[in-house]
Design a protein around this motif. Structure first.
Motif, PDB file in Angstrom:
ATOM      1  N   ILE A 281      25.481  45.957  16.857  1.00  0.00           N
ATOM      2  CA  ILE A 281      23.664  46.591  16.745  1.00  0.00           C
ATOM      3  C   ILE A 281      23.861  48.218  16.393  1.00  0.00           C
ATOM      4  O   ILE A 281      23.231  48.823  15.374  1.00  0.00           O
ATOM      5  CB  ILE A 281      24.075  46.740  17.674  1.00  0.00           C
ATOM      6  CG1 ILE A 281      23.642  45.258  18.480  1.00  0.00           C
ATOM      7  CG2 ILE A 281      22.836  47.468  18.805  1.00  0.00           C
ATOM      8  CD1 ILE A 281      22.469  45.134  17.958  1.00  0.00           C
TER       9      ILE A 281
ATOM     10  N   SER B 205      23.453  48.444  12.696  1.00  0.00           N
ATOM     11  CA  SER B 205      22.014  47.694  12.440  1.00  0.00           C
ATOM     12  C   SER B 205      21.075  48.912  11.920  1.00  0.00           C
ATOM     13  O   SER B 205      20.497  48.633  11.839  1.00  0.00           O
ATOM     14  CB  SER B 205      21.711  46.791  12.836  1.00  0.00           C
ATOM     15  OG  SER B 205      20.409  45.875  12.630  1.00  0.00           O
ATOM     16  N   LEU B 206      21.820  49.614  13.572  1.00  0.00           N
ATOM     17  CA  LEU B 206      20.571  50.751  14.179  1.00  0.00           C
ATOM     18  C   LEU B 206      20.501  51.471  12.662  1.00  0.00           C
ATOM     19  O   LEU B 206      19.999  52.491  12.037  1.00  0.00           O
ATOM     20  CB  LEU B 206      21.388  51.179  15.064  1.00  0.00           C
ATOM     21  CG  LEU B 206      20.200  53.188  15.946  1.00  0.00           C
ATOM     22  CD1 LEU B 206      18.168  52.181  16.262  1.00  0.00           C
ATOM     23  CD2 LEU B 206      20.960  52.618  16.785  1.00  0.00           C
TER      24      LEU B 206
ATOM     25  N   ALA C 146      13.365  50.820  14.303  1.00  0.00           N
ATOM     26  CA  ALA C 146      14.563  50.484  15.506  1.00  0.00           C
ATOM     27  C   ALA C 146      14.005  49.979  16.243  1.00  0.00           C
ATOM     28  O   ALA C 146      14.623  48.121  17.081  1.00  0.00           O
ATOM     29  CB  ALA C 146      15.370  51.584  15.608  1.00  0.00           C
TER      30      ALA C 146
ATOM     31  N   LEU D 245      15.565  45.476  17.111  1.00  0.00           N
ATOM     32  CA  LEU D 245      16.225  45.056  18.817  1.00  0.00           C
ATOM     33  C   LEU D 245      15.427  44.457  19.058  1.00  0.00           C
ATOM     34  O   LEU D 245      15.070  42.694  19.944  1.00  0.00           O
ATOM     35  CB  LEU D 245      16.348  46.259  19.512  1.00  0.00           C
ATOM     36  CG  LEU D 245      16.534  45.752  20.711  1.00  0.00           C
ATOM     37  CD1 LEU D 245      18.385  45.467  20.292  1.00  0.00           C
ATOM     38  CD2 LEU D 245      16.541  46.753  22.004  1.00  0.00           C
ATOM     39  N   ARG D 246      13.666  44.609  19.454  1.00  0.00           N
ATOM     40  CA  ARG D 246      12.713  43.425  19.424  1.00  0.00           C
ATOM     41  C   ARG D 246      13.452  41.615  19.262  1.00  0.00           C
ATOM     42  O   ARG D 246      13.178  41.217  20.200  1.00  0.00           O
ATOM     43  CB  ARG D 246      12.014  43.497  19.893  1.00  0.00           C
ATOM     44  CG  ARG D 246      11.031  42.878  20.072  1.00  0.00           C
ATOM     45  CD  ARG D 246       9.370  43.930  20.208  1.00  0.00           C
ATOM     46  NE  ARG D 246       8.804  44.499  20.941  1.00  0.00           N
ATOM     47  CZ  ARG D 246       8.375  45.021  22.288  1.00  0.00           C
ATOM     48  NH1 ARG D 246       8.427  43.336  22.376  1.00  0.00           N
ATOM     49  NH2 ARG D 246       8.265  45.573  22.567  1.00  0.00           N
TER      50      ARG D 246
ATOM     51  N   ARG E 254      15.519  40.622  17.138  1.00  0.00           N
ATOM     52  CA  ARG E 254      16.982  40.011  17.609  1.00  0.00           C
ATOM     53  C   ARG E 254      17.155  39.400  19.010  1.00  0.00           C
ATOM     54  O   ARG E 254      18.021  39.085  18.969  1.00  0.00           O
ATOM     55  CB  ARG E 254      17.911  41.484  17.387  1.00  0.00           C
ATOM     56  CG  ARG E 254      19.860  40.794  17.743  1.00  0.00           C
ATOM     57  CD  ARG E 254      20.159  42.071  16.842  1.00  0.00           C
ATOM     58  NE  ARG E 254      21.432  41.572  15.717  1.00  0.00           N
ATOM     59  CZ  ARG E 254      22.350  42.219  15.690  1.00  0.00           C
ATOM     60  NH1 ARG E 254      22.002  43.298  15.415  1.00  0.00           N
ATOM     61  NH2 ARG E 254      23.354  41.582  15.578  1.00  0.00           N
ATOM     62  N   LEU E 255      16.413  40.411  20.111  1.00  0.00           N
ATOM     63  CA  LEU E 255      16.588  39.952  21.632  1.00  0.00           C
ATOM     64  C   LEU E 255      15.814  39.155  21.618  1.00  0.00           C
ATOM     65  O   LEU E 255      15.733  37.982  22.661  1.00  0.00           O
ATOM     66  CB  LEU E 255      16.487  41.535  22.252  1.00  0.00           C
ATOM     67  CG  LEU E 255      17.337  41.930  22.077  1.00  0.00           C
ATOM     68  CD1 LEU E 255      17.380  43.015  23.468  1.00  0.00           C
ATOM     69  CD2 LEU E 255      18.801  41.147  22.821  1.00  0.00           C
TER      70      LEU E 255
ATOM     71  N   LEU F 265      13.151  49.174  25.195  1.00  0.00           N
ATOM     72  CA  LEU F 265      13.018  49.894  23.940  1.00  0.00           C
ATOM     73  C   LEU F 265      12.038  51.044  24.307  1.00  0.00           C
ATOM     74  O   LEU F 265      13.249  52.045  23.049  1.00  0.00           O
ATOM     75  CB  LEU F 265      11.694  48.838  23.287  1.00  0.00           C
ATOM     76  CG  LEU F 265      12.219  47.321  23.211  1.00  0.00           C
ATOM     77  CD1 LEU F 265      10.675  46.623  23.305  1.00  0.00           C
ATOM     78  CD2 LEU F 265      13.126  47.385  22.644  1.00  0.00           C
TER      79      LEU F 265
ATOM     80  N   TYR G 262      15.805  52.783  24.417  1.00  0.00           N
ATOM     81  CA  TYR G 262      16.684  52.431  22.504  1.00  0.00           C
ATOM     82  C   TYR G 262      16.101  53.382  22.281  1.00  0.00           C
ATOM     83  O   TYR G 262      16.599  54.024  20.962  1.00  0.00           O
ATOM     84  CB  TYR G 262      16.528  51.003  22.070  1.00  0.00           C
ATOM     85  CG  TYR G 262      17.607  50.852  21.189  1.00  0.00           C
ATOM     86  CD1 TYR G 262      18.840  51.039  21.469  1.00  0.00           C
ATOM     87  CD2 TYR G 262      16.836  51.057  20.268  1.00  0.00           C
ATOM     88  CE1 TYR G 262      19.105  50.404  20.506  1.00  0.00           C
ATOM     89  CE2 TYR G 262      17.541  50.252  19.399  1.00  0.00           C
ATOM     90  CZ  TYR G 262      17.964  50.360  18.699  1.00  0.00           C
ATOM     91  OH  TYR G 262      18.995  49.559  17.983  1.00  0.00           O
TER      92      TYR G 262
ATOM     93  N   TRP H  53      25.009  44.770  26.914  1.00  0.00           N
ATOM     94  CA  TRP H  53      25.255  43.720  25.648  1.00  0.00           C
ATOM     95  C   TRP H  53      25.065  42.526  26.071  1.00  0.00           C
ATOM     96  O   TRP H  53      25.304  41.651  25.037  1.00  0.00           O
ATOM     97  CB  TRP H  53      26.798  43.676  24.920  1.00  0.00           C
ATOM     98  CG  TRP H  53      27.525  45.647  24.774  1.00  0.00           C
ATOM     99  CD1 TRP H  53      27.534  46.513  25.770  1.00  0.00           C
ATOM    100  CD2 TRP H  53      26.383  46.093  23.889  1.00  0.00           C
ATOM    101  NE1 TRP H  53      27.225  47.790  25.236  1.00  0.00           N
ATOM    102  CE2 TRP H  53      26.103  47.378  23.720  1.00  0.00           C
ATOM    103  CE3 TRP H  53      25.149  45.768  22.960  1.00  0.00           C
ATOM    104  CZ2 TRP H  53      25.891  48.218  23.302  1.00  0.00           C
ATOM    105  CZ3 TRP H  53      24.868  46.423  21.925  1.00  0.00           C
ATOM    106  CH2 TRP H  53      25.207  48.223  22.243  1.00  0.00           C
TER     107      TRP H  53
ATOM    108  N   PHE I 218      22.630  39.602  24.903  1.00  0.00           N
ATOM    109  CA  PHE I 218      22.934  39.052  23.546  1.00  0.00           C
ATOM    110  C   PHE I 218      23.712  38.014  23.560  1.00  0.00           C
ATOM    111  O   PHE I 218      23.952  37.235  22.643  1.00  0.00           O
ATOM    112  CB  PHE I 218      23.392  40.288  22.640  1.00  0.00           C
ATOM    113  CG  PHE I 218      23.091  41.645  21.930  1.00  0.00           C
ATOM    114  CD1 PHE I 218      21.589  41.161  20.932  1.00  0.00           C
ATOM    115  CD2 PHE I 218      23.013  42.669  22.229  1.00  0.00           C
ATOM    116  CE1 PHE I 218      21.511  42.273  20.960  1.00  0.00           C
ATOM    117  CE2 PHE I 218      22.404  43.616  22.243  1.00  0.00           C
ATOM    118  CZ  PHE I 218      20.896  43.338  21.274  1.00  0.00           C
TER     119      PHE I 218
END
Length: 156
Positions: A49, A52-53, A70, A74-75, A77-78, A91, A94, A141, A144
């Motif tokens: 993560i 990726s960030l 970002a 994340l949104r 990816r989840l 979010l 984050y 985590w 995920f």
């Protein structure tokens, strides 16, 4: 009770004690293996993560764009398609981590332009994780962990 019966009883008791000790060791060993496996999985998720960030925010021209990209990543990816108050809160938090990462990618530029240091991304990550754990009662985590149901193989 005969001497032989006494000896057999003592041996049986010793065997049972060894059996109990082995069972206890296996329980603690299994718990330790599970804890280590979870720590390993979380460490890899954290690394992926954050990689990726950093990749996402490094492409942005300014902080707000970096944060928006970002958060969207994340949104996605989840798999969060719908909005909710709880998700928005995650979010938003984050986003603060994303902004710290953005500034860290500009650390060389910022240090030349001024005497201020880029924020400590590691501290921002730890703060985010601690907030999530306190607010939700579990590790971030865990989000995920996707269960993939088995699908039947169909041959046409």
């Amino acid at each position: 009770m005969t001497a032989s019966q006494t000896i057999l009883d003592e041996l049986e008791h010793a065997a049972k004690a060894c059996e109990d000790e082995e069972a206890e060791f296996r329980r603690t060993m299994n718990a330790r293996v599970a804890a280590l496996a979870e720590a390993r999985a979380f460490a890899h998720r954290r690394m992926n993560i954050m990689r990726s960030l950093f990749d996402t925010v490094a492409q942005a021209d300014d902080g707000p764009i970096a944060v928006a990209a970002a958060v969207a990543a994340l949104r996605n990816r989840l798999g969060w398609r719908e909005e909710s108050e709880a998700r928005d809160e995650v979010l938003e938090r984050y986003g603060a981590l994303a902004l710290a990462a953005f500034h860290a990618t500009r650390e060389d530029e910022a240090s030349v332009a001024s005497d201020t240091l880029a924020p400590d991304v590691g501290a921002a990550l730890a703060e985010f994780e601690a907030w999530y754990a306190e607010a939700r009662g579990k590790h971030f985590w865990v989000l995920f962990e996707h269960y993939m149901p088995e699908t039947q193989l169909v041959d046409f």
